[in-house]
Motif scaffolding. Structure first.
Motif, short mmCIF file in Angstrom:
data_model
loop_
_atom_site.label_atom_id
_atom_site.label_comp_id
_atom_site.label_asym_id
_atom_site.label_seq_id
_atom_site.Cartn_x
_atom_site.Cartn_y
_atom_site.Cartn_z
N CYS A 40 0.86 -1.29 -0.06
CA CYS A 40 0.02 -0.10 -0.12
C CYS A 40 0.92 1.14 -0.09
O CYS A 40 1.96 1.39 0.81
N GLN A 42 0.05 4.10 1.27
CA GLN A 42 -0.30 4.95 2.21
C GLN A 42 0.43 4.46 3.59
O GLN A 42 1.18 5.20 4.34
N CYS A 43 0.27 2.93 3.78
CA CYS A 43 0.66 2.71 4.99
C CYS A 43 1.79 1.55 4.93
O CYS A 43 2.05 1.03 5.93
N CYS A 65 -6.01 -1.79 0.18
CA CYS A 65 -5.32 -2.19 1.24
C CYS A 65 -6.35 -2.71 2.18
O CYS A 65 -7.18 -1.95 2.81
N CYS A 68 -5.60 -0.20 5.70
CA CYS A 68 -6.02 1.24 5.80
C CYS A 68 -7.08 1.50 5.19
O CYS A 68 -7.77 2.68 5.12
N ALA A 70 -7.07 2.55 1.87
CA ALA A 70 -6.52 2.98 0.70
C ALA A 70 -6.86 2.24 -0.57
O ALA A 70 -6.63 0.83 -0.72
ZN LIG Z 1 -2.84 0.83 3.67
#
Ligand SMILES: [Zn+2]
Length: 108
Positions: A40, A42-43, A65, A68, A70
């Motif tokens: 991911c 983002q995380c 994901c 999170c 996303a």
């Molecule tokens: Zn994520």
């Protein structure tokens, strides 16, 4: 020639049958662009899910994901049935920070 390719995260394996180096290159690039996303943006979690949503007769291809929530959206080329990850920001620049992974607020 036949090529066996396994994604970086070892989860997917594909056998690519090609008649030339150019053909193999093209097929590998198409495969990698869609299926070799390991984490991911983002995380950085690696638990990703492939999702196809159908809205009013149109299919939307996404990676989600599971940690999170996303998503990375994929665009569709007009011909050939190939997909490409949408990694640009609204201003047209490459999304260096999140590589196209977004969190939407509207819950879909
Ligand atoms: Zn994520």
């Amino acid at each position: 020639m036949k090529i066996n390719y396994t994604t970086k995260n070892q989860r997917l394996n594909v056998e690519i049958d090609s008649d030339s180096a150019k053909d193999a290159f093209k097929k590998l690039s198409e495969f990698q662009e869609v299926f070799d996303e390991s984490n991911c943006g983002q995380c950085n979690n690696d638990d990703l899910q492939f999702i196809v949503r159908t809205v009013e007769g149109n299919d939307y291809y996404e990676l989600r994901c599971k940690s999170c929530g996303a998503k990375l959206a994929f665009g569709q080329h007009k011909s050939g049935g190939t997909l490409f990850p949408k990694r640009k920001l609204a201003n047209g620049e490459f999304d260096k920070e999140n590589k196209g992974w977004h969190k939407w607020n509207n819950g879909n």
